[in-house]
Write an enzyme that holds these catalytic residues in place. Structure first.
Site, PDB file in Angstrom:
ATOM      1  N   GLU B  51       0.509  -1.729  -0.141  1.00 48.21           N
ATOM      2  CA  GLU B  51      -0.547   0.218   0.045  1.00 48.21           C
ATOM      3  C   GLU B  51       0.895   1.567   0.068  1.00 48.21           C
ATOM      4  O   GLU B  51       1.292   1.346   0.957  1.00 48.21           O
ATOM      5  CB  GLU B  51      -0.568   0.034   1.338  1.00 48.21           C
ATOM      6  N   ASP B  62      -5.959   8.877  10.006  1.00 47.73           N
ATOM      7  CA  ASP B  62      -4.974   8.657  10.489  1.00 47.73           C
ATOM      8  C   ASP B  62      -4.642   9.362  11.897  1.00 47.73           C
ATOM      9  O   ASP B  62      -4.193  10.015  11.896  1.00 47.73           O
ATOM     10  CB  ASP B  62      -3.647   9.620   9.090  1.00 47.73           C
TER      11      ASP B  62
END
Lengths: 403, 276
Positions: B51, B62
């Site tokens: 990824e 995040d």
């Protein structure tokens, strides 16, 4: 469908105002967003919800706020009659509490037991802390570390009201970063937490919900001006950060096409310098904080830091409905620099004995031109959405005075 | 080819009776050159799917590790276009390892959905995860990507009930990413038993491989997850290992590879032990 005949029908079921708005959030939040939308629709259909809210808006917030004829300022410019909608006289000193009161009623209706909010200037944080104190709910306010420093009186007010203020160091440590952090908190506490967003941005249904709660400003204005002048105004004027006070003033007038709508963004050091907060004037459409709207961004789609002397306007985006009103031409968006806002602030203080906040001082900076444009015999209404007490240190600093 | 490369990566792992190792790296962290070296070392360390994060100024889902990585990457001038160049350089050397992009929608909007899909396919990218594009908003991008045979991976979370799950699984290709925390990247993992139950629900509803991520930090946690998942995603922990190595003057690429090696060994051995 012709947008012009149906302004009141927006947003659509997907939360869109034309191409703007929507629900651009992490999947973890989607079930919550959908539940919130359902709860809000149920609440709107329940007459006791509005009735309970109205009682608190009257007895606690102090509504209706007066509509005041600013005679000396009108004479000064020599154009249209200028009226001020006095939302700075609300409890906590700004329009923000209209929305907080609505959202906390909704939070309680949904059985949420913890409230979070983001704040820039601190006015929304103070309003949220206030309603949380009143209804006995724990409150966490995220605030950029830079803003914590420049708005320290409001930080202390929030603490006095029992809220926990969490400074956010990430990114540029201003309003947008506070919003990121509040969204992260929400993702982590989806079950028990209600996020009271302070402006007409964020994922659907926030832009609609906050607008509806703020529309009390425009509804009262309409009633008051009809009573005073026997007709609608020729123009409405309000400042735009996220745009909640402006949409609250504009929305009940959207279908009255003869009423011109003017939003005034913060041009900071000047649009041409790149150091400003005028997303509509100097930005382009993109996706941030759950909605598609005009944003200050670079060629790679990275968000650019906003600048304004007014912490409340210091945001790189704007509510999606304003983006829609701009593109359809229903509203006109102007801007005013830091210096122009400071001049307008002083003029209003001297002529009317009112210290407006730095946010509405931006709208004041354009009101002379608008009043002249409308001309003698015309009527202009501007919302003073906050009072300037919170800004005196910033203003003293800008004017080189010692307090 | 792109979606097939993803499918094959999971199929190969399955044939070896193990979960696939999915590793997250932020493009341009700590620099574009160093990142290229880091990526180069991953296939040899047992990574099946990469990824590759592309940075965004406002990463609202995040945690601190990936936030900081994004800031470092942006400071080095990393853009979505440069991220694609990084992917292309990787693809030339590593034809088999699957590679998907992960990030937020605004850089992709700015690029243009069609243009992005074309350029990504040309660069040898196999798909993408766009964190802030839920099913309600991803239709146009999904169509543009499908035209290039790219997978747009969706996230299934602990808040996804049966009705939501049906919405999420509609039209999805490649694999399903189960987010094992109700929170942000790098948060604390929820109970394995709860994950197992949720993953069971996903399996009933879809034949696609299920990878689990958000919060897996150690070889032990990777091994536990590997017992119930088709893929194990490690992100924040790897980002931290690499960052720490660079901060202490060590070779980040080597540190990243050896951490992945330890994860892949743990995953390999996981199904040899009885399930506890």
């Amino acid at each position: 469908m012709d947008a012009r005949n149906s302004w009141g029908s927006y947003p659509d079921a997907q939360g869109r105002f034309g191409q703007f708005g929507g629900r651009f959030v992490a999947e973890t939040l989607m079930p919550n967003i959908l539940a919130l939308q359902q709860a809000y629709e149920d609440a709107k259909a329940d007459p006791t919800f509005q009735a309970n809210l109205d009682v608190f808006l009257r007895d606690y917030v102090g509504r209706p706020s007066p509509l005041y004829f600013a005679e000396r300022l009108s004479q000064h410019f020599g154009g249209a009659k200028i009226y001020f909608k006095r939302d700075e006289l609300n409890h906590t000193g700004a329009h923000k509490i209209n929305n907080c009161m609505g959202q906390i009623f909704l939070a309680m209706r949904m059985g949420k037991i913890r409230i979070i909010a983001e704040t820039g200037a601190g006015q929304h944080g103070v309003a949220t802390a206030t309603v949380c104190a009143r209804f006995g709910l724990p409150c966490v306010v995220y605030m950029g570390a830079t803003d914590v420093e420049r708005q320290s009186p409001n930080v202390f007010r929030m603490k006095l009201l029992g809220a926990e203020v969490r400074p956010v160091d990430a990114g540029t440590a201003t309003l947008k970063d506070a919003m990121n952090e509040a969204l992260r908190d929400w993702v982590t506490h989806v079950k028990d937490t209600f996020y009271i967003i302070g402006t007409v941005a964020g994922p659907h249904p926030y832009p609609q919900m906050v607008r509806d709660f703020q529309s009390v400003i425009g509804r009262e204005t309409k009633e008051q001006i009809l009573e005073r002048e026997g007709r609608l105004p020729d123009a409405l004027v309000a400042c735009i950060g996220g745009g909640s006070n402006a949409i609250g003033l504009f929305h009940p007038f959207l279908e009255d096409e003869a009423v011109k709508l003017y939003g005034v963004e913060a041009a900071g050091h000047g649009i041409e310098t790149g150091q400003h907060a005028a997303a509509l004037t100097g930005g382009r459409p993109g996706v941030l904080h759950g909605n598609r709207t005009y944003l200050l961004q670079n060629d790679d789609g990275q968000i650019i830091d906003a600048h304004s002397i007014s912490a409340g306007l210091d945001y790189p985006g704007v509510g999606p409905e304003h983006a829609f009103l701009k593109d359809t031409g229903r509203a006109i968006y102007l801007s005013a620099t830091d210096d122009e806002a400071l001049d307008a602030f002083q003029l209003c203080a001297r002529l009317e004995g009112i210290l407006p906040a730095l946010e509405p001082s931006h709208a004041l900076a354009r009101i002379g031109e608008i009043a002249k444009d409308v001309g003698r015999g015309g009527i202009v209404v501007m919302n003073i959405c906050g009072r300037g007490d919170k800004d005196i240190f910033t203003i003293a600093n800008a004017l080189g005075a010692k307090v | 080819m792109p979606v097939a490369r993803l499918t094959n990566a999971f199929a190969r792992a399955k044939a070896e009776n193990r979960a696939a190792l999915v590793a997250y790296v932020m493009a341009g962290d700590p620099s574009l050159e160093s990142c290229a070296a880091i990526l180069d070392g991953l296939p040899g360390a047992g990574v099946d799917v990469i990824e590759l994060g592309f940075p965004f100024t406002d990463p609202m889902a995040d945690g601190p590790s990936i936030q900081r990585a994004g800031i470092r990457a942006l400071k080095k001038g990393t853009t979505l276009r440069k991220t694609l160049a990084l992917a292309q350089a990787f693809r030339v050397k590593h034809p088999k390892t699957a590679l998907i992009l992960m990030g937020y929608l605004n850089p992709v909007e700015t690029f243009g959905y069609q243009e992005f899909s074309k350029e990504a396919a040309l660069a040898g990218v196999d798909g993408a995860i766009i964190v802030d594009a839920p099913p309600e908003e991803d239709g146009e991008l999904r169509a543009a990507m499908a035209e290039q045979d790219l997978a747009l991976i969706r996230l299934v979370t602990p808040t996804s009930d049966a009705k939501r799950l049906a919405t999420l699984l509609k039209g999805v290709t490649g694999f399903i990413y189960y987010v094992s925390v109700a929170g942000i990247t790098g948060d604390k993992l929820i109970e394995t038993a709860d994950i197992a139950q949720a993953v069971g629900q996903v399996r009933l509803a879809s034949p696609l491989p299920v990878a689990i991520g958000f919060g897996i930090k150690t070889p032990e946690a990777a091994a536990n997850t590997a017992k119930i998942a088709d893929g194990v995603v490690v992100g924040s922990a790897l980002v931290d290992v690499i960052a720490t190595a660079y901060e202490t003057g060590q070779n980040g690429a080597q540190a990243g590879a050896s951490f992945c090696q330890s994860l892949s060994r743990a995953i390999m051995d996981a199904r040899l032990e009885p399930i506890v």
